[in-house]
Enzyme design. Structure first.
Site, mmCIF file in Angstrom:
data_model
loop_
_atom_site.group_PDB
_atom_site.id
_atom_site.type_symbol
_atom_site.label_atom_id
_atom_site.label_comp_id
_atom_site.label_asym_id
_atom_site.label_seq_id
_atom_site.Cartn_x
_atom_site.Cartn_y
_atom_site.Cartn_z
ATOM 1 C CG ASN A 1 10.053 -26.226 -35.176
ATOM 2 O OD1 ASN A 1 9.265 -26.824 -34.596
ATOM 3 N ND2 ASN A 1 9.657 -25.958 -36.608
ATOM 4 C CE LYS B 1 11.756 -28.441 -38.640
ATOM 5 N NZ LYS B 1 11.842 -28.457 -40.051
ATOM 6 C CG HIS C 1 7.347 -24.346 -39.870
ATOM 7 N ND1 HIS C 1 7.527 -25.294 -40.765
ATOM 8 C CD2 HIS C 1 8.485 -24.020 -39.059
ATOM 9 C CE1 HIS C 1 8.801 -25.636 -40.654
ATOM 10 N NE2 HIS C 1 9.530 -24.887 -39.789
ATOM 11 C CD GLU D 1 8.796 -28.670 -41.462
ATOM 12 O OE1 GLU D 1 8.114 -28.975 -40.352
ATOM 13 O OE2 GLU D 1 9.944 -28.521 -41.675
ATOM 14 C CD GLU E 1 11.339 -20.899 -40.297
ATOM 15 O OE1 GLU E 1 12.441 -21.391 -39.741
ATOM 16 O OE2 GLU E 1 10.425 -21.645 -40.417
ATOM 17 N N GLY F 1 15.992 -27.285 -43.263
ATOM 18 C CA GLY F 1 16.158 -28.705 -43.327
ATOM 19 C C GLY F 1 17.110 -29.204 -44.748
ATOM 20 C CB SER G 1 20.064 -24.490 -43.018
ATOM 21 O OG SER G 1 19.314 -25.512 -43.619
ATOM 22 N N GLY H 1 15.614 -25.373 -36.536
ATOM 23 C CA GLY H 1 15.059 -26.636 -36.619
ATOM 24 C C GLY H 1 16.332 -27.700 -36.202
HETATM 25 C C1 PEP Z 1 12.719 -24.716 -39.220
HETATM 26 O O1 PEP Z 1 11.978 -26.042 -39.232
HETATM 27 O O2 PEP Z 1 11.858 -23.829 -38.697
HETATM 28 C C2 PEP Z 1 13.866 -24.773 -39.627
HETATM 29 C C3 PEP Z 1 14.488 -23.489 -39.723
HETATM 30 O O3 PEP Z 1 14.608 -25.993 -39.637
HETATM 31 P P1 PEP Z 1 16.295 -25.953 -40.014
HETATM 32 O O4 PEP Z 1 16.921 -25.399 -39.036
HETATM 33 O O5 PEP Z 1 16.676 -27.502 -39.759
HETATM 34 O O6 PEP Z 1 16.504 -25.699 -41.392
#
Ligand code: PEP
Length: 266
Positions: free
Chosen positions: A9, A11, A103, A105, A177, A183, A222, A243
């Protein structure tokens, strides 16, 4: 047997140049890695989800490459007076195979509700199915601390299940998630993640055990090259939604390496 899916993703990151470079760099590396593996072929699936304005460019760059392209969001309506929105037929026409839905966000910053997400999901899986939804679910840190993880994830899942029914879930992907791991550099432990993945699969199995057993449930939060293998080795984790580490060829391919390795041991 479920095939791993490693999904990126991006973003709101990237550029035209980065889109082409990342897709060709990933493709080159994973094909080389696969040719040197026991299976001699790619044993898992790859998806990248760039910003909407780069989707067409991404689809062109991914032609004849082992990378599927997905959008990060979609509107539930096929057309109409919805300024700034993008419809499913538009994504399908471009050649997108997947779309991320719900998601954290989108839920937190854009106040998307369970009902809106369920409507989008229903639009994706309506016959004939046009695009595979990747339904994101997950609890915040406060909710985890209150012991409400299953309640929250169950509610998010049920909102979709109750609207579309289990038969329509079978061509979807679910991504667990935990919001506190996105993040932040803080990953759920493989055991923590497995516990929630098993809960999700059991919830689906209450409706249909066969469909539950066949559905891919990704972990996101992460994921990095150095923790992917332990996470993906859990029995109910079928890959990752990535991400930050999806923005560089080396880090994304490092995660793909874990999928290739585990697939060869299966
Ligand atoms: C995401 O945005 O779906 C995500 C898992 O981000 P990150 O891997 O940076 O934690």
């Amino acid at each position: 047997m479920r095939r791993f899916l490693v999904a990126g993703n991006w973003k709101m990151h990237g550029s035209l140049e980065m889109t082409a470079e990342l897709i060709s760099g990933i493709s080159r590396s994973v094909l080389e890695m696969a040719s040197l593996s026991e299976q001699r072929e790619l044993a898992y699936d790859i998806l990248v989800c760039p910003p909407a304005v780069y989707l067409q460019h991404a689809v062109s760059a991914a032609q004849s490459q082992p990378v599927a392209i997905g959008a990060q969001n979609v509107n539930a309506h096929d057309s109409g007076a919805y300024t700034g929105e993008i419809a499913l037929p538009m994504l399908a026409e471009l050649g997108c195979d997947y779309v991320l839905l719900g998601h954290s966000e989108r839920r937190e910053l854009f106040l998307e509700t369970d009902v809106q997400i369920a409507d989008k999901f229903a639009a994706c899986v309506a016959e004939p199915q046009r695009i595979t939804p990747v339904l994101c679910v997950g609890e915040t840190l406060d909710e985890r601390k209150q012991g409400a993880t299953e309640q929250v994830v169950g509610r998010q899942l049920d909102a979709v299940l109750n609207q579309v029914g289990i038969q329509q879930m079978k061509n979807a992907v679910i991504a667990y998630e935990p919001v506190w791991a996105i993040g932040t550099g803080e990953t759920a432990s493989p055991e923590q993640a497995q516990e929630v993945h098993a809960f999700i699969r059991a919830r689906l199995a209450e409706h249909d055990a066969e469909i539950a057993a066949s559905m891919r449930i990704l972990y996101g939060g992460s994921v990095k090259a150095d923790n992917a293998e332990l996470l993906f080795a859990q029995p109910d984790i079928d890959g990752g939604l990535i991400g930050g580490a999806a923005l560089k060829v080396e880090s994304f391919v490092g995660i793909c390496r874990a999928a290739q390795k585990l697939a060869s041991q299966a």
